[in-house]
Design a protein around this motif. Structure first.
Motif, PDB file in Angstrom:
ATOM      1  N   ARG B 197       0.835  -1.200   0.000  1.00  0.00           N
ATOM      2  CA  ARG B 197       0.000   0.000   0.000  1.00  0.00           C
ATOM      3  C   ARG B 197       0.871   1.252   0.000  1.00  0.00           C
ATOM      4  N   ILE B 198       0.456   2.230  -0.793  1.00  0.00           N
ATOM      5  CA  ILE B 198       1.176   3.496  -0.821  1.00  0.00           C
ATOM      6  C   ILE B 198       0.536   4.441   0.189  1.00  0.00           C
ATOM      7  N   GLY B 199       1.349   4.982   1.075  1.00  0.00           N
ATOM      8  CA  GLY B 199       0.843   5.918   2.079  1.00  0.00           C
ATOM      9  C   GLY B 199       1.370   7.317   1.817  1.00  0.00           C
ATOM     10  N   PRO B 200       1.022   8.238   2.661  1.00  0.00           N
ATOM     11  CA  PRO B 200       1.465   9.627   2.475  1.00  0.00           C
ATOM     12  C   PRO B 200       2.981   9.754   2.574  1.00  0.00           C
ATOM     13  N   GLU B 201       3.600   8.777   3.195  1.00  0.00           N
ATOM     14  CA  GLU B 201       5.055   8.847   3.350  1.00  0.00           C
ATOM     15  C   GLU B 201       5.796   8.509   2.069  1.00  0.00           C
ATOM     16  N   HIS B 202       5.089   7.991   1.093  1.00  0.00           N
ATOM     17  CA  HIS B 202       5.786   7.592  -0.131  1.00  0.00           C
ATOM     18  C   HIS B 202       5.768   8.695  -1.179  1.00  0.00           C
ATOM     19  N   ALA B 203       6.944   9.090  -1.605  1.00  0.00           N
ATOM     20  CA  ALA B 203       7.029  10.050  -2.711  1.00  0.00           C
ATOM     21  C   ALA B 203       6.973   9.284  -4.027  1.00  0.00           C
ATOM     22  N   LEU B 204       6.310   9.858  -5.004  1.00  0.00           N
ATOM     23  CA  LEU B 204       6.219   9.187  -6.300  1.00  0.00           C
ATOM     24  C   LEU B 204       7.272   9.723  -7.264  1.00  0.00           C
ATOM     25  N   LEU B 205       7.684   8.860  -8.169  1.00  0.00           N
ATOM     26  CA  LEU B 205       8.636   9.298  -9.193  1.00  0.00           C
ATOM     27  C   LEU B 205       7.946  10.258 -10.158  1.00  0.00           C
ATOM     28  N   SER B 206       8.724  11.143 -10.729  1.00  0.00           N
ATOM     29  CA  SER B 206       8.152  12.096 -11.678  1.00  0.00           C
ATOM     30  C   SER B 206       8.095  11.483 -13.074  1.00  0.00           C
ATOM     31  N   ALA B 207       7.380  12.151 -13.946  1.00  0.00           N
ATOM     32  CA  ALA B 207       7.129  11.597 -15.279  1.00  0.00           C
ATOM     33  C   ALA B 207       8.403  11.430 -16.101  1.00  0.00           C
ATOM     34  N   ASP B 208       9.432  12.196 -15.765  1.00  0.00           N
ATOM     35  CA  ASP B 208      10.664  12.029 -16.544  1.00  0.00           C
ATOM     36  C   ASP B 208      11.505  10.871 -16.013  1.00  0.00           C
ATOM     37  N   ARG B 209      11.043  10.236 -14.954  1.00  0.00           N
ATOM     38  CA  ARG B 209      11.792   9.110 -14.411  1.00  0.00           C
ATOM     39  C   ARG B 209      11.146   7.778 -14.755  1.00  0.00           C
ATOM     40  N   THR B 210       9.831   7.789 -14.976  1.00  0.00           N
ATOM     41  CA  THR B 210       9.154   6.530 -15.271  1.00  0.00           C
ATOM     42  C   THR B 210       7.893   6.772 -16.072  1.00  0.00           C
ATOM     43  N   ILE B 211       7.621   5.872 -17.009  1.00  0.00           N
ATOM     44  CA  ILE B 211       6.407   6.012 -17.802  1.00  0.00           C
ATOM     45  C   ILE B 211       5.165   5.735 -16.975  1.00  0.00           C
ATOM     46  N   THR B 212       5.298   5.042 -15.860  1.00  0.00           N
ATOM     47  CA  THR B 212       4.082   4.720 -15.119  1.00  0.00           C
ATOM     48  C   THR B 212       3.489   5.969 -14.464  1.00  0.00           C
ATOM     49  N   ARG B 213       4.286   7.005 -14.287  1.00  0.00           N
ATOM     50  CA  ARG B 213       3.726   8.237 -13.756  1.00  0.00           C
ATOM     51  C   ARG B 213       2.711   8.829 -14.724  1.00  0.00           C
ATOM     52  N   ALA B 214       3.033   8.742 -16.008  1.00  0.00           N
ATOM     53  CA  ALA B 214       2.094   9.255 -17.006  1.00  0.00           C
ATOM     54  C   ALA B 214       0.801   8.435 -16.984  1.00  0.00           C
ATOM     55  N   ARG B 215       0.947   7.157 -16.696  1.00  0.00           N
ATOM     56  CA  ARG B 215      -0.273   6.333 -16.612  1.00  0.00           C
ATOM     57  C   ARG B 215      -1.120   6.773 -15.429  1.00  0.00           C
ATOM     58  N   LEU B 216      -0.474   7.025 -14.318  1.00  0.00           N
ATOM     59  CA  LEU B 216      -1.224   7.483 -13.151  1.00  0.00           C
ATOM     60  C   LEU B 216      -1.887   8.829 -13.440  1.00  0.00           C
ATOM     61  N   ASP B 217      -1.163   9.698 -14.106  1.00  0.00           N
ATOM     62  CA  ASP B 217      -1.742  11.001 -14.456  1.00  0.00           C
ATOM     63  C   ASP B 217      -3.015  10.812 -15.282  1.00  0.00           C
ATOM     64  N   GLY B 218      -2.977   9.862 -16.193  1.00  0.00           N
ATOM     65  CA  GLY B 218      -4.159   9.582 -17.015  1.00  0.00           C
ATOM     66  C   GLY B 218      -5.317   9.078 -16.161  1.00  0.00           C
ATOM     67  N   PHE B 219      -5.008   8.148 -15.261  1.00  0.00           N
ATOM     68  CA  PHE B 219      -6.054   7.639 -14.363  1.00  0.00           C
ATOM     69  C   PHE B 219      -6.675   8.807 -13.597  1.00  0.00           C
ATOM     70  N   GLN B 220      -5.791   9.655 -13.070  1.00  0.00           N
ATOM     71  CA  GLN B 220      -6.289  10.701 -12.170  1.00  0.00           C
ATOM     72  C   GLN B 220      -7.084  11.763 -12.921  1.00  0.00           C
ATOM     73  N   ARG B 221      -6.728  11.972 -14.166  1.00  0.00           N
ATOM     74  CA  ARG B 221      -7.534  12.903 -14.955  1.00  0.00           C
ATOM     75  C   ARG B 221      -8.962  12.369 -15.093  1.00  0.00           C
ATOM     76  N   ALA B 222      -9.054  11.052 -15.287  1.00  0.00           N
ATOM     77  CA  ALA B 222     -10.388  10.445 -15.389  1.00  0.00           C
ATOM     78  C   ALA B 222     -11.132  10.531 -14.057  1.00  0.00           C
ATOM     79  N   PHE B 223     -10.409  10.305 -12.961  1.00  0.00           N
ATOM     80  CA  PHE B 223     -11.051  10.425 -11.639  1.00  0.00           C
ATOM     81  C   PHE B 223     -11.653  11.816 -11.482  1.00  0.00           C
ATOM     82  N   ALA B 224     -10.829  12.817 -11.742  1.00  0.00           N
ATOM     83  CA  ALA B 224     -11.267  14.195 -11.557  1.00  0.00           C
ATOM     84  C   ALA B 224     -12.525  14.454 -12.393  1.00  0.00           C
TER      85      ALA B 224
END
Lengths: 349, 349
Positions: B197-224
């Motif tokens: 589980r990811i908690g508030p203590e976990h920092a996420l990698l930025s989009a220039d470090r991993t493609i999965t960040r872009a995937r999360l961004d896409g998910f979150q755009r849909a959530f919003a």
DNA sequence: CTGAAAGCGCTTACAG
DNA sequence: CTGAAAGCGCTTACAG
């Protein structure tokens, strides 16, 4: 700005006022010069953008490239997507890596049907699976070590698993449940391509041409022992170990009338067995109640699911390790025969 | 019997009474000599066991080896057993083969944490996935072409798929069914290793470090867009895209109390989604009734089964082809962005 | 511990 | 259409 020609060992030596031998030794033979001078040279090299001795020149000079070629009988596309071949490559790569060697990947089904000239750069060759033609082997530089995996080349080292006893063991286990209509699904076992039922018109390859013949021999030994006439057991043949190629043959089998449909499928690979399992489930057949299925290989995909596949686990990774060790001279070239393990899953308890 | 030294081009030329240039031309430039003489030379070469110009010498002389190196961020063991990486390699190999080039396989996670010197033999480099350190890139010979796949290297060509829009599209589809408790299972997205589980203590990698960040961004755009506060959606993280590493995390999720267990899992890979599917089935959860699951990648294993995975299909083979074409100069180096396709299976109709 | 020199096996302008 | 010669960038006995 001067044209950005790459700096060479000779340039660096001139710039530092030492001989080329000394620079070479700094990189290759630390014991041949003082640590202090070595440090100085390495430091200056980094500063001036010299990345170390050029591999092409070094390999010409020393005669060794630190590269081992793996020649795959099938297309690279197939091999890379096949779990067994992938594991073999993993095992090879593991040993090569640890020894500072790298892996050159070649397909035996190259478009020009010949090994590209660049292959002759390799220090040794690991050949996997039956060659479409032995002509390709003749193309390889003579006098360089060669290890054959899953087939034999006259006078060369080889690595095999004990296909016949393994096939016998799993068939014996499966026949213990007294199936009414056992059947065998072979893999690439006919002289002429045949993706479907094997009839009297189909000649089978001999054991020196394919390992699947040894698997059939094992099955048939178990049949005989159980009083089953091998010729009474229907056989099918699959031309390529992929879902796409398997599926139509499996469908043909599963769609036979209830009183003709086999209740035991002895498959020569897990890929075949998994295809059978998936298609059986899709048709509402209960496995193992209506249909028992066995595989061969022990790939992960067959074990990380329910029901788990009953199969023979071969350690393809170890096969690769052994082949790589022989090529690198870490163990003497010989004919190695690796053991296998019967894995009883739920598809044929 | 003379010591079996390998016969060289020079030997052959001397034996045939022609110059070395002529023999070389017979092999490399048919237009530079009469067909008759060429035939004669080739014939005699075969007869005398000359297998053609030595690749080491040729590559030193011409500066080109006809070898392209592929550097994989993960271990070779992992990469070779990963469907997406395998398909990428297939695409690369397909183009290289057709052009008479061969593929040298390197791992970015080599034991010495450095590219072996023999890598510098390659004419060009295709680098796949995020590097553990960029130090390795510095080791590569400068001035040789490099194409990055699924990440970016400053000033170098690259090939990507449209991760953000693709993730947005599949999330939008999934959210259309108004799930009560959506959740996200990320892949390698935390700064520090986290398999759970990811908690508030976990920092996420930025989009220039991993493609999965872009995937999360896409998910979150849909959530919003669906009025869901992204922070309210629980997230887990997977450290390695394998069944073994996924399984414990998935079990933790599925074993939550009924009123906490998610009813929609947006997974960042098909491997994760398949693991979720298998473990859900093993627990008697109905998919998609009790639990909807989406993947990402579109690997065969997710489509050749029932229920089929709802996922985003990326054409990894084409990604490999494009990268290989750029390396070989068949298309100009650039930043290519490939499209994807939403695949609606039964796991989230 | 260091350096001068040979040579690994080719390809390629260039001259004929 | 053919040949003599230079040189790609190194490593390695060998002499000092």
């Amino acid at each position: 700005m001067t044209p950005p020609r790459r700096i060479t060992l000779k340039d660096l030596a001139a710039q530092l006022g030492v001989s080329t031998a000394t620079v070479s030794n700094a990189f290759n033979r630390p014991d041949q010069l003082s640590p202090k001078l070595r440090e100085h040279i390495l430091h200056e090299a980094r500063l001036r953008g010299y990345q170390g001795p050029d591999a092409k020149a070094r390999s010409l000079r020393t005669g060794r490239s630190q590269i081992v070629a793996v020649i795959l009988a099938e297309s690279l596309t197939y091999s890379l997507n096949d779990a067994v071949a992938s594991e073999l490559l993993s095992g090879i790569a593991e040993v090569l890596d640890a020894q500072g060697h790298t892996l050159l990947l070649l397909s035996g089904r190259q478009s020009p049907a010949r090994v590209p000239g660049s292959a002759s750069i390799a220090d040794g060759f690991i050949v996997y699976g039956l060659m479409p033609s032995l002509a390709m082997l003749a193309d390889l530089p003579a006098q360089r070590p060669l290890v054959a995996v899953d087939f034999d080349v006259e006078g060369q080292a080889s690595v095999h698993v004990d296909n016949e006893p393994a096939a016998y063991a799993i068939a014996r286990h499966a026949l213990g449940t007294s199936p009414k209509r056992p059947a065998v699904i072979n893999l690439r076992l006919t002289e002429q391509p045949c993706n479907g039922r094997i009839g009297p018109e189909h000649a089978l390859l001999s054991a020196d041409r394919t390992i699947t013949r040894a698997r059939l021999d094992g099955f048939q030994r178990a049949f005989a022992e159980h009083g089953i006439e091998p010729d009474d057991v229907p056989m099918w043949n699959i031309e390529e170990n992929t879902h796409e190629v398997c599926a139509p043959v499996i469908e043909e089998i599963l769609d036979l009338p209830d009183d003709e449909r086999p209740d035991l499928l002895l498959c020569m690979s897990d890929r075949i067995a998994l295809t059978a399992l998936i298609l059986a489930e899709a048709r509402g057949l209960r496995v193992p109640d209506d249909l028992r299925i066995t595989g061969f290989d022990g790939i992960a995909e067959g074990q990380y699911r329910a029901p788990r596949l009953t199969t023979v686990r071969q350690d393809s990774v170890e096969k690769g390790r052994v082949a790589a060790r022989m090529i690198l001279g870490l163990e003497p070239p010989s004919s190695r025969l690796l053991g296998t393990e019967l894995v009883i899953g739920e598809t044929c308890p």
